[in-house]
Design a protein around this motif. Structure first.
Motif, PDB file in Angstrom:
ATOM      1  N   SER A   1      34.242  94.059  80.132  1.00  0.00           N
ATOM      2  CA  SER A   1      33.364  92.988  80.606  1.00  0.00           C
ATOM      3  C   SER A   1      32.302  92.766  79.551  1.00  0.00           C
ATOM      4  N   LEU A   2      31.480  91.759  79.809  1.00  0.00           N
ATOM      5  CA  LEU A   2      30.362  91.468  78.915  1.00  0.00           C
ATOM      6  C   LEU A   2      29.528  92.731  78.672  1.00  0.00           C
TER       7      LEU A   2
ATOM      8  N   VAL B   1      22.225  92.461  88.495  1.00  0.00           N
ATOM      9  CA  VAL B   1      22.873  91.509  87.585  1.00  0.00           C
ATOM     10  C   VAL B   1      23.869  92.232  86.675  1.00  0.00           C
ATOM     11  N   THR B   2      23.447  93.365  86.094  1.00  0.00           N
ATOM     12  CA  THR B   2      24.377  94.059  85.196  1.00  0.00           C
ATOM     13  C   THR B   2      25.568  94.614  85.970  1.00  0.00           C
ATOM     14  N   ALA B   3      25.321  95.060  87.198  1.00  0.00           N
ATOM     15  CA  ALA B   3      26.449  95.569  87.987  1.00  0.00           C
ATOM     16  C   ALA B   3      27.427  94.445  88.269  1.00  0.00           C
ATOM     17  N   ALA B   4      26.895  93.261  88.597  1.00  0.00           N
ATOM     18  CA  ALA B   4      27.777  92.134  88.888  1.00  0.00           C
ATOM     19  C   ALA B   4      28.541  91.724  87.630  1.00  0.00           C
ATOM     20  N   LEU B   5      27.835  91.632  86.508  1.00  0.00           N
ATOM     21  CA  LEU B   5      28.496  91.244  85.256  1.00  0.00           C
ATOM     22  C   LEU B   5      29.504  92.297  84.815  1.00  0.00           C
ATOM     23  N   GLY B   6      29.192  93.574  85.100  1.00  0.00           N
ATOM     24  CA  GLY B   6      30.086  94.649  84.669  1.00  0.00           C
ATOM     25  C   GLY B   6      31.108  95.011  85.731  1.00  0.00           C
ATOM     26  N   SER B   7      31.194  94.211  86.795  1.00  0.00           N
ATOM     27  CA  SER B   7      32.156  94.432  87.895  1.00  0.00           C
ATOM     28  C   SER B   7      32.042  95.827  88.503  1.00  0.00           C
ATOM     29  N   VAL B   8      30.824  96.345  88.618  1.00  0.00           N
ATOM     30  CA  VAL B   8      30.670  97.658  89.240  1.00  0.00           C
ATOM     31  C   VAL B   8      30.549  97.463  90.748  1.00  0.00           C
ATOM     32  N   PRO B   9      31.420  98.070  91.534  1.00  0.00           N
ATOM     33  CA  PRO B   9      31.352  97.871  92.984  1.00  0.00           C
ATOM     34  C   PRO B   9      30.063  98.423  93.580  1.00  0.00           C
ATOM     35  N   LEU B  10      29.419  97.604  94.418  1.00  0.00           N
ATOM     36  CA  LEU B  10      28.130  97.972  95.001  1.00  0.00           C
ATOM     37  C   LEU B  10      28.276  99.187  95.925  1.00  0.00           C
ATOM     38  N   GLY B  11      29.413  99.263  96.607  1.00  0.00           N
ATOM     39  CA  GLY B  11      29.635 100.372  97.529  1.00  0.00           C
ATOM     40  C   GLY B  11      29.564 101.707  96.828  1.00  0.00           C
ATOM     41  N   LEU B  12      30.163 101.748  95.660  1.00  0.00           N
ATOM     42  CA  LEU B  12      30.174 102.975  94.873  1.00  0.00           C
ATOM     43  C   LEU B  12      28.742 103.383  94.521  1.00  0.00           C
TER      44      LEU B  12
ATOM     45  N   VAL C   1      26.086  85.139  94.089  1.00  0.00           N
ATOM     46  CA  VAL C   1      26.558  84.063  93.203  1.00  0.00           C
ATOM     47  C   VAL C   1      27.350  84.654  92.029  1.00  0.00           C
ATOM     48  N   LEU C   2      26.810  85.730  91.435  1.00  0.00           N
ATOM     49  CA  LEU C   2      27.482  86.326  90.273  1.00  0.00           C
ATOM     50  C   LEU C   2      28.870  86.847  90.645  1.00  0.00           C
ATOM     51  N   VAL C   3      28.944  87.493  91.788  1.00  0.00           N
ATOM     52  CA  VAL C   3      30.244  88.046  92.198  1.00  0.00           C
ATOM     53  C   VAL C   3      31.225  86.917  92.466  1.00  0.00           C
ATOM     54  N   ARG C   4      30.733  85.829  93.119  1.00  0.00           N
ATOM     55  CA  ARG C   4      31.602  84.687  93.374  1.00  0.00           C
ATOM     56  C   ARG C   4      32.120  84.102  92.061  1.00  0.00           C
ATOM     57  N   LEU C   5      31.186  83.922  91.115  1.00  0.00           N
ATOM     58  CA  LEU C   5      31.565  83.351  89.816  1.00  0.00           C
ATOM     59  C   LEU C   5      32.618  84.211  89.138  1.00  0.00           C
TER      60      LEU C   5
ATOM     61  N   GLU D   1      38.122  85.282  87.324  1.00  0.00           N
ATOM     62  CA  GLU D   1      39.302  86.151  87.279  1.00  0.00           C
ATOM     63  C   GLU D   1      40.527  85.439  87.831  1.00  0.00           C
ATOM     64  N   ARG D   2      40.298  84.675  88.885  1.00  0.00           N
ATOM     65  CA  ARG D   2      41.438  83.943  89.455  1.00  0.00           C
ATOM     66  C   ARG D   2      41.968  82.924  88.470  1.00  0.00           C
ATOM     67  N   MET D   3      41.031  82.282  87.735  1.00  0.00           N
ATOM     68  CA  MET D   3      41.463  81.282  86.762  1.00  0.00           C
ATOM     69  C   MET D   3      42.238  81.933  85.617  1.00  0.00           C
ATOM     70  N   GLN D   4      41.782  83.136  85.234  1.00  0.00           N
ATOM     71  CA  GLN D   4      42.474  83.822  84.142  1.00  0.00           C
ATOM     72  C   GLN D   4      43.886  84.207  84.554  1.00  0.00           C
ATOM     73  N   GLU D   5      44.019  84.565  85.832  1.00  0.00           N
ATOM     74  CA  GLU D   5      45.353  84.940  86.298  1.00  0.00           C
ATOM     75  C   GLU D   5      46.287  83.742  86.342  1.00  0.00           C
ATOM     76  N   GLY D   6      45.689  82.561  86.350  1.00  0.00           N
ATOM     77  CA  GLY D   6      46.500  81.342  86.357  1.00  0.00           C
ATOM     78  C   GLY D   6      46.934  80.982  87.780  1.00  0.00           C
TER      79      GLY D   6
END
Lengths: 262, 258, 362
Positions: free
Chosen positions: A17-18, A58-69, C345-349, C354-359
């Motif tokens: 991720s970013l 924000v960094t967790a969301a950008l880095g796809s870190v699950p909040l539950g964890l 919003v970030l998670v939705r985006l 990711e869905r778009m990348q999967e095609g």
């Protein structure tokens, strides 16, 4: 079980991720700046700390870190904080906040502050490790002038961490099957630890041989894999600037005043 | 005749408690030759390999690699000549990524960074591990771990390769892949194994060790087909050398027939 | 016994980072001089062993609960003090990162409490008792005494660090008594476990136990450096215990102080009449005791023997006006709502991308 969470966190760090792509040194420094700023607030600070939630969220969301964890790991840290913090409401009873007839004592405010600090610091740490492989953090520490011996030990420890934990897990299961109970007496534990330890010592010998066989002469060299980019400078500058601003200006209070003025 | 890749003369080694691990063992291996070392557990196969790479000193006898005597002052050069694949791949892959692991030996040799990158990528590609450079060894399959340890050793271009039970814990497909890759090497190879079918596939000569002594030597099919010898050494004649048994059992039958 | 970031002040945190860092740098230097390359993999694998060992949870006799080994002292007995400290530091770093055991800034205090005390102080006690001729009895006594002292020092140290940081209201005397009391049975159990392991290892592989004691050819040599080293350790312990602590408590938190300088004052400028007036009005209407003085000045009886410095700091805390309280609470809620919104919003985006990348599905 914490081993499973640790394993998940570790696996997560191998994603992309970013945030994953940033230089580990930038991430380590940003985390330190963040934590230092958070702990620098006085003990009754609650509202001024809240905007700091933006950074880990924000960094967790950008880095796809699950909040539950993150929350589960935070829960693990709670007992000690609670044990120490719970005395604040008991010892500091002077009223501090009064809203709509409700009085809140200083102790409860400082207790809330401790919990919030705990959450913020744990979140920052978990985002760091969930987006940065441990060996990269070790290398970052090397780049930040930590002793070479420590960096090498971190690498080796990490390499054999799950190998040995799995071995201990197998041992525990095998024992539970034979003994019919998961409870381990002190004497049995000493026996299990001893045999695990001897196997570990043997393993270290095997690793040593494998090192020698490939020309090891006391120093573990590894190719430099750190590359500092403009993005890293920007990230670090952004975090530092945000932390300084939020430290000096209590944003939440201002927002509150503004809302009341409407 | 050229100097042998490995030459062992009257090698004897005793454990600290006095029991004999290897006794008066002599043989040599020609460059490029693949030789098998078989025998029951505790026969001294691993001990012999440890002596060749200089981890333990012989009580009597001498070992030389490419004409170079194994001795304390030659150890570094010997270890440059001898590559060893250890029994447990996890112990061999101690660095945090495959790339770093393959680079480990080359960096100890003092290779420059530009050369290094090329050599590491080529070494991994030759073993079919391209694209796994940044993988953590713990996340690899057993077969990949074995190939990775092979890559880390082969980039050092050893004259002779010692393999200690390379096929243990491999699934059949990875095992076949490993055998194919080992067969294609042109380094001299000494293979210690209980996997006698693999020995038959790979080696042109076989040495049988029992209780530290060399008890037989020769063509693999003939030595392994000798039932009395195999019985003496607690070994079993490989299935592929037992045509009569196959007849006895007949073709596989389905459940319904029985 | 892992210290958390939430309880630390920056001065105490940074102070102990400096102290532990010094101990680590010194240990790294000694290891380099020793140049025993066999110990490099041994340290790494033993570090991993500590985690494995902690998975073997044994039942504490007489209670229903379970405990596990800390490991610092065992490492010291197997590796020697310098190697053990470096190994313990790597263990604590991994615990802080992967297991969220102890904070990141708190690593300084944790390496000190759980690394320095067992690896240096505990080890010296252990070595002094074992002497040149290890026997099972001596090893047992040495392990037990070493662990008891090292663990209790660590526990006391946690109390000192917490009180110095000033986030907790707990008075030093009570808190340290609590910590030392809780850790006594823990230390005894860890002592029994460790002496069991050490005796077992000594029976099977005596050389492992002897090596770290410096028994063998190197013994005379290491004996020569015994006294100056002991002095170094004692001086270091005193320095950190005393000087860092004194600085930490006497300076009003360095960082806080400088921020106050930058910001001019921590107190908000007086709010405009509008809010104040309105809120004062609300308060008058709603407060059960309109004349009640709101402030942090608690009755003295409630806070025995806290450090005097802290109390002056508290007295400087601005008296809280109800208006400020309300705006603080409302502001906090707005900020929290924003945080949640941002995350959402970030998670939705991300999911969309990711869905778009999967095609598109075929």
């Amino acid at each position: 079980m914490s081993r499973i969470d640790a394993n998940r966190l570790d696996r997560h760090a191998y994603g992309d991720s970013l945030i994953h792509r940033l230089d580990p040194r930038a991430k380590v420094l940003a985390t330190l700046v963040f934590i230092l700023t958070v702990v620098s607030f006085d003990k009754y600070a609650v509202a001024p700390l809240l905007p700091f939630l933006f950074f880990p969220v924000v960094t967790a969301a950008l880095g796809s870190v699950p909040l539950g964890l993150i929350l589960r790991r935070f829960a693990v840290t709670l007992p000690f904080i609670l044990l120490v913090g719970i005395f604040n409401p008991l010892l500091d009873r002077a009223a501090m906040i009064q809203v709509a007839g409700l009085q809140i004592s200083g102790g409860w405010v400082s207790f809330t502050s401790i919990l919030l600090r705990g959450l913020l610091c744990v979140m920052a740490g978990i985002v760091l490790i969930a987006t940065t492989r441990l060996p990269m953090i070790a290398e970052a520490l090397g780049g930040l002038r930590f002793p070479k011996a420590l960096v090498v030990q971190l690498l080796l420890l990490y390499r054999y961490l799950f190998v040995l934990m799995d071995e201990a897990g197998r041992m525990r299961r095998a024992r539970a099957l034979r003994a019919g109970t998961r409870k381990i007496s002190l004497r049995d534990a000493a026996g299990m630890l001893s045999s695990l330890l001897l196997r570990t010592v043997d393993r270290s010998e095997a690793v040593w041989h494998a090192m020698l066989a490939r020309g090891f002469a006391g120093e573990i060299r590894s190719p430099n894999r750190l590359h500092w980019h403009l993005a890293d400078t920007l990230f670090l500058a952004l975090v530092a600037a945000a932390c300084t601003t939020l430290r000096v200006h209590p944003i939440a209070d201002r927002v509150g005043e503004w809302v009341l003025n409407l | 005749m050229s100097t042998p890749a490995l030459d062992i003369r009257n090698a004897t080694y005793r454990y600290p408690d006095g029991t004999c691990a290897i006794e008066d063992v002599s043989f040599s291996v020609a460059p490029g030759e693949a030789v098998a070392l078989v025998g029951p557990s505790g026969a001294g196969k691993t001990t012999l390999m440890m002596a060749i790479i200089g981890f333990l000193r012989l009580e009597k006898g001498a070992i030389s690699v490419n004409g170079l005597q194994v001795s304390k002052k030659n150890l570094r050069r010997i270890r440059g000549e001898v590559g060893m694949i250890f029994q447990n791949a996890d112990d061999q892959l101690f660095m945090p990524t495959l790339y770093e692991d393959v680079a480990f030996g080359l960096l100890n040799k003092g290779m420059s960074p530009e050369e290094l990158d090329r050599a590491v990528r080529r070494g991994l590609a030759e073993r079919g591990l391209s694209g796994l450079e940044q993988k953590f060894p713990g996340h690899l399959s057993g077969g990949q771990k074995r190939l990775a340890s092979l890559a880390g050793v082969l980039v050092m271009e050893p004259g002779i390769l010692l393999l200690d039970e390379p096929s243990t814990n491999l699934d059949p497909k990875s095992r076949r892949n490993l055998i194919r890759q080992l067969a294609d090497l042109d380094n001299a190879r000494v293979l210690a194994s209980h996997d006698l079918e693999m020995v038959l596939d790979l080696c042109t000569r076989i040495l049988v060790l029992n209780q530290g002594r060399l008890v037989a030597e020769g063509d693999p099919a003939r030595v392994l087909g000798n039932e009395d010898l195999m019985e003496d050494c607690n070994l079993e004649v490989p299935h592929s050398l037992q045509p009569h048994r196959l007849q006895h059992h007949g073709p596989p039958r389905s459940q319904r027939d029985s | 016994m892992h210290m958390a970031d939430a309880l630390l002040s920056p001065t105490v945190g940074v102070g102990f980072v400096a102290a532990s860092g010094t101990a680590l740098a010194y240990s790294a230097k000694r290891i380099k001089e020793e140049a025993d390359d066999r110990k490099i993999p041994l340290m790494g694998v033993l570090g991993a062993f500590v985690f494995a060992a902690q998975m073997i949870n044994f039942t504490i006799p007489g209670t229903g609960s379970s405990g596990h080994i800390g490991g610092g002292m065992l490492l010291a007995m197997l590796l020697g003090p310098y190697e053990a400290l470096i190994t313990m530091a790597s263990v604590l770093i991994v615990q802080a990162l992967l297991f969220a055991d102890g904070g990141i800034l708190a690593l300084g205090t944790n390496i000190w409490n759980m690394g320095f005390y067992p690896c240096f102080v505990g080890w010296w006690i252990y070595r002094a008792i074992v002497g040149r001729n290890p026997t099972y009895a001596r090893l047992s006594v040495a392990a037990m005494v070493g662990i008891l002292i090292a663990l209790e020092m660590g526990a006391f140290s946690v109390a000192v660090e917490t009180v110095l940081s000033g986030k907790s209201e707990l008075p030093l005397a009570k808190f340290s008594l609590l910590m030392v009391g809780i850790h006594f049975p823990i230390a005894v159990i860890e002592g029994f476990l460790t002496l069991g392991v050490v005796n077992f290892v000594y029976r099977i592989r005596p050389e492992v136990v002897k090596a770290s004691l410096g028994i063998g050819q190197a013994f005379e040599q290491s004996r020569a450096s015994y006294k100056p080293l002991l002095t170094t350790v004692l001086v270091a312990a005193l320095l950190v215990g005393g000087v860092v602590a004194w600085f930490a408590s006497s300076l009003p938190d360095g960082l806080e102080w400088s921020i106050r300088k930058i910001a001019g004052s921590e107190e908000l400028p007086a709010a405009p009449d509008g809010i104040h007036g309105r809120l004062a009005h609300i308060q008058e209407k709603t407060a059960p005791f309109p004349d009640y003085e709101i402030g942090p000045a608690a009755p003295e009886a409630h806070r025995p023997e806290g450090p005097a410095k802290r109390r002056t700091g508290e007295a400087a805390w601005p008296r809280v006006s109800p208006g400020r309280s309300l705006s603080g609470i409302i502001g906090s809620l707005v900020v929290l709502a924003f945080v949640c919104l941002t995350a959402f919003v970030l998670v939705r985006l991300r999911n969309k991308r990711e869905r778009m990348q999967e095609g598109p599905p075929e």
